[in-house]
Design a protein around this motif. Structure first.
Motif, PDB file in Angstrom:
ATOM      1  N   ARG A 189       0.832  -1.204   0.000  1.00  0.00           N
ATOM      2  CA  ARG A 189       0.000   0.000   0.000  1.00  0.00           C
ATOM      3  C   ARG A 189       0.865   1.253   0.000  1.00  0.00           C
ATOM      4  NH1 ARG A 189      -5.290  -1.037   1.171  1.00  0.00           N
ATOM      5  NH2 ARG A 189      -5.728   1.049   1.980  1.00  0.00           N
ATOM      6  N   VAL A 190       0.306   2.308  -0.592  1.00  0.00           N
ATOM      7  CA  VAL A 190       0.895   3.642  -0.512  1.00  0.00           C
ATOM      8  C   VAL A 190       0.151   4.397   0.585  1.00  0.00           C
ATOM      9  CG1 VAL A 190       1.386   5.809  -1.690  1.00  0.00           C
ATOM     10  CG2 VAL A 190       1.429   3.657  -2.973  1.00  0.00           C
ATOM     11  N   THR A 191       0.886   4.892   1.565  1.00  0.00           N
ATOM     12  CA  THR A 191       0.298   5.702   2.629  1.00  0.00           C
ATOM     13  C   THR A 191       0.882   7.099   2.552  1.00  0.00           C
ATOM     14  OG1 THR A 191       0.103   3.769   4.078  1.00  0.00           O
ATOM     15  CG2 THR A 191      -0.121   5.937   5.093  1.00  0.00           C
ATOM     16  N   ALA A 192       0.012   8.102   2.441  1.00  0.00           N
ATOM     17  CA  ALA A 192       0.453   9.493   2.454  1.00  0.00           C
ATOM     18  C   ALA A 192       0.279  10.061   3.850  1.00  0.00           C
ATOM     19  CB  ALA A 192      -0.355  10.319   1.442  1.00  0.00           C
ATOM     20  N   VAL A 193       1.231  10.890   4.266  1.00  0.00           N
ATOM     21  CA  VAL A 193       1.169  11.576   5.557  1.00  0.00           C
ATOM     22  C   VAL A 193       1.069  13.068   5.280  1.00  0.00           C
ATOM     23  CG1 VAL A 193       2.308  11.976   7.763  1.00  0.00           C
ATOM     24  CG2 VAL A 193       2.552   9.758   6.622  1.00  0.00           C
ATOM     25  N   MET A 194       0.023  13.697   5.825  1.00  0.00           N
ATOM     26  CA  MET A 194      -0.236  15.105   5.537  1.00  0.00           C
ATOM     27  C   MET A 194      -0.571  15.856   6.816  1.00  0.00           C
ATOM     28  SD  MET A 194      -2.547  14.922   2.080  1.00  0.00           S
ATOM     29  CE  MET A 194      -1.874  16.450   1.412  1.00  0.00           C
ATOM     30  N   GLY A 195      -0.390  17.162   6.787  1.00  0.00           N
ATOM     31  CA  GLY A 195      -0.748  18.000   7.916  1.00  0.00           C
ATOM     32  C   GLY A 195      -0.199  19.391   7.728  1.00  0.00           C
ATOM     33  N   GLY A 226      -5.913  22.903   9.090  1.00  0.00           N
ATOM     34  CA  GLY A 226      -5.114  24.106   9.161  1.00  0.00           C
ATOM     35  C   GLY A 226      -5.802  25.199   9.953  1.00  0.00           C
ATOM     36  N   ALA A 227      -7.120  25.346   9.734  1.00  0.00           N
ATOM     37  CA  ALA A 227      -7.887  26.343  10.484  1.00  0.00           C
ATOM     38  C   ALA A 227      -7.912  25.998  11.966  1.00  0.00           C
ATOM     39  CB  ALA A 227      -9.310  26.426   9.929  1.00  0.00           C
ATOM     40  N   ARG A 228      -8.049  24.709  12.268  1.00  0.00           N
ATOM     41  CA  ARG A 228      -8.065  24.273  13.664  1.00  0.00           C
ATOM     42  C   ARG A 228      -6.729  24.548  14.336  1.00  0.00           C
ATOM     43  NH1 ARG A 228      -9.309  18.069  14.902  1.00  0.00           N
ATOM     44  NH2 ARG A 228      -7.096  17.909  15.353  1.00  0.00           N
ATOM     45  N   ALA A 229      -5.644  24.307  13.604  1.00  0.00           N
ATOM     46  CA  ALA A 229      -4.320  24.538  14.169  1.00  0.00           C
ATOM     47  C   ALA A 229      -4.081  26.032  14.422  1.00  0.00           C
ATOM     48  CB  ALA A 229      -3.246  23.986  13.214  1.00  0.00           C
ATOM     49  N   ASP A 268      -0.068  18.827  15.319  1.00  0.00           N
ATOM     50  CA  ASP A 268       0.578  18.978  16.620  1.00  0.00           C
ATOM     51  C   ASP A 268       1.146  17.662  17.144  1.00  0.00           C
ATOM     52  OD1 ASP A 268      -0.059  21.685  16.645  1.00  0.00           O
ATOM     53  OD2 ASP A 268      -1.977  21.342  17.628  1.00  0.00           O
ATOM     54  N   GLY A 269       1.739  16.881  16.244  1.00  0.00           N
ATOM     55  CA  GLY A 269       2.396  15.653  16.657  1.00  0.00           C
ATOM     56  C   GLY A 269       1.481  14.497  16.976  1.00  0.00           C
ATOM     57  N   GLN A 270       0.184  14.633  16.664  1.00  0.00           N
ATOM     58  CA  GLN A 270      -0.774  13.566  16.943  1.00  0.00           C
ATOM     59  C   GLN A 270      -1.565  13.245  15.687  1.00  0.00           C
ATOM     60  OE1 GLN A 270      -2.819  15.606  20.259  1.00  0.00           O
ATOM     61  NE2 GLN A 270      -2.096  13.942  21.573  1.00  0.00           N
ATOM     62  N   LEU A 271      -1.911  11.980  15.528  1.00  0.00           N
ATOM     63  CA  LEU A 271      -2.756  11.602  14.409  1.00  0.00           C
ATOM     64  C   LEU A 271      -4.138  12.237  14.574  1.00  0.00           C
ATOM     65  CD1 LEU A 271      -1.828   7.854  13.846  1.00  0.00           C
ATOM     66  CD2 LEU A 271      -1.010   9.862  12.598  1.00  0.00           C
ATOM     67  N   ALA A 272      -4.626  12.833  13.487  1.00  0.00           N
ATOM     68  CA  ALA A 272      -5.893  13.567  13.542  1.00  0.00           C
ATOM     69  C   ALA A 272      -6.890  13.028  12.534  1.00  0.00           C
ATOM     70  CB  ALA A 272      -5.643  15.056  13.300  1.00  0.00           C
ATOM     71  N   GLY A 273      -6.745  11.741  12.189  1.00  0.00           N
ATOM     72  CA  GLY A 273      -7.699  11.126  11.274  1.00  0.00           C
ATOM     73  C   GLY A 273      -7.019  10.455  10.104  1.00  0.00           C
ATOM     74  N   ARG A 274      -7.801   9.709   9.351  1.00  0.00           N
ATOM     75  CA  ARG A 274      -7.312   9.023   8.170  1.00  0.00           C
ATOM     76  C   ARG A 274      -8.405   9.027   7.116  1.00  0.00           C
ATOM     77  NH1 ARG A 274      -5.660   3.195   9.064  1.00  0.00           N
ATOM     78  NH2 ARG A 274      -6.176   2.882   6.871  1.00  0.00           N
ATOM     79  N   MET A 275      -7.993   8.831   5.884  1.00  0.00           N
ATOM     80  CA  MET A 275      -8.939   8.776   4.782  1.00  0.00           C
ATOM     81  C   MET A 275      -8.499   7.654   3.847  1.00  0.00           C
ATOM     82  SD  MET A 275      -9.919  11.809   2.047  1.00  0.00           S
ATOM     83  CE  MET A 275     -10.395  12.935   3.377  1.00  0.00           C
ATOM     84  N   ASP A 276      -9.369   6.681   3.649  1.00  0.00           N
ATOM     85  CA  ASP A 276      -9.088   5.597   2.719  1.00  0.00           C
ATOM     86  C   ASP A 276      -9.694   5.913   1.359  1.00  0.00           C
ATOM     87  OD1 ASP A 276      -7.720   3.855   4.573  1.00  0.00           O
ATOM     88  OD2 ASP A 276      -9.668   3.509   5.523  1.00  0.00           O
ATOM     89  N   ALA A 277      -9.057   5.411   0.306  1.00  0.00           N
ATOM     90  CA  ALA A 277      -9.488   5.689  -1.064  1.00  0.00           C
ATOM     91  C   ALA A 277      -9.737   7.185  -1.263  1.00  0.00           C
ATOM     92  CB  ALA A 277     -10.737   4.883  -1.408  1.00  0.00           C
ATOM     93  N   SER A 291       3.636  20.177  11.758  1.00  0.00           N
ATOM     94  CA  SER A 291       2.738  19.235  12.441  1.00  0.00           C
ATOM     95  C   SER A 291       3.438  17.963  12.906  1.00  0.00           C
ATOM     96  CB  SER A 291       1.577  18.861  11.524  1.00  0.00           C
ATOM     97  OG  SER A 291       2.056  18.274  10.322  1.00  0.00           O
ATOM     98  N   GLY A 292       4.635  17.683  12.374  1.00  0.00           N
ATOM     99  CA  GLY A 292       5.359  16.475  12.757  1.00  0.00           C
ATOM    100  C   GLY A 292       5.493  15.451  11.644  1.00  0.00           C
TER     101      GLY A 292
END
Length: 247
Positions: A35-41, A239-242, A216-225, A45-46
């Motif tokens: 699988r390809v996993t993308a990390v975004m934030g 971004g607005a929340r941060a 902020d260094g914590q996982l804040a959700g995931r999105m599949d497909a 954000s870390g």
């Protein structure tokens, strides 16, 4: 089957006392094979710290990282270097090409360093797919920045490593080459590799099987497909929340 990359309650703190900065605050995540996993934030954000800890380039302050079946906290520097050499590939933003070597030699270098005979047919195909089929005899100084990034990508994929870590792999590429590279990352994942990609680009993230969001260094959700519009909307919200959190 054990996942090739696993983080359990990983914390990473830089500095100490009042000046300490927590880059990762207890992250637990599994990156499966195939699988390809993308990390975004948002910025800061870390994301890169997560990538570096997962790859064993930076050791966590607390928690454990398992890379290709080895818990890296118990390895010395030589063992860790050998583990990465034999099983891991990287696409860095800084490219890290060897200036005295040709494009071809840079591409097959990881296999040679690991004591393996390069798969010349596959290396040739990868260079063709990233648009460098006619540049194999050139040296990095003769290439543009985007072309150098394509060499770095070809080098990472030519060795068929168990895991490929990619930090903004399409950042310096034109749109068509970026799409070609993303399709190639999907192809190697479909063949069984684990691909972990840090990106800020929703289009690039849409080529992943899963997007992990970090704030902020914590996982804040995931999105599949994922699709690009949904990823962009989620990033805007995070971004607005941060921004609200620091205002």
């Amino acid at each position: 089957m054990t996942a090739p990359v696993r983080l359990d309650a990983v914390r990473k703190t830089y500095g100490s006392g009042a000046a300490a900065v927590t880059a990762l605050a207890g992250v637990s995540v599994v990156f499966p094979a195939g699988r390809v996993t993308a990390v975004m934030g948002p910025s800061g954000s870390g994301k890169s710290t997560l990538l570096h800890c997962a790859a064993g380039l930076d050791l966590p302050t607390a928690g454990t990282v398992t890379l290709v079946g080895r818990e890296i906290g118990g390895l010395n520097e030589t063992q860790l270097t050998e583990l990465r050499r034999d099983h891991v590939s990287f696409v860095f933003q800084s490219y890290n090409l060897m200036p005295a070597l040709t494009v071809w030699d840079n591409t097959v270098l990881p296999s040679l360093l690991a004591g393996r005979e390069p798969d010349r047919a596959w290396a040739t195909e990868v260079l063709r797919r990233v648009g460098l089929g006619d540049k194999a005899g050139r040296r990095p100084a003769e290439l543009s920045g985007g072309q150098q990034q394509r060499v770095a990508i070809a080098r990472a994929l030519a060795s068929r490593s168990v895991v490929t870590f990619a930090d903004e792999p399409t950042g310096a590429l034109d749109s068509q080459t970026a799409l070609d590279v993303l399709a190639l990352l999907r192809e190697v994942a479909a063949a069984g590799q684990t691909v972990i990609m840090v990106t800020h680009d929703p289009v690039a993230a849409s080529y992943a099987d899963t997007v992990l969001f970090i704030v902020d260094g914590q996982l804040a959700g995931r999105m599949d497909a994922p699709d690009a519009d949904a990823v962009a909307a989620r990033l805007a919200h995070l971004g607005a929340r941060a921004r609200q959190a620091v205002s």
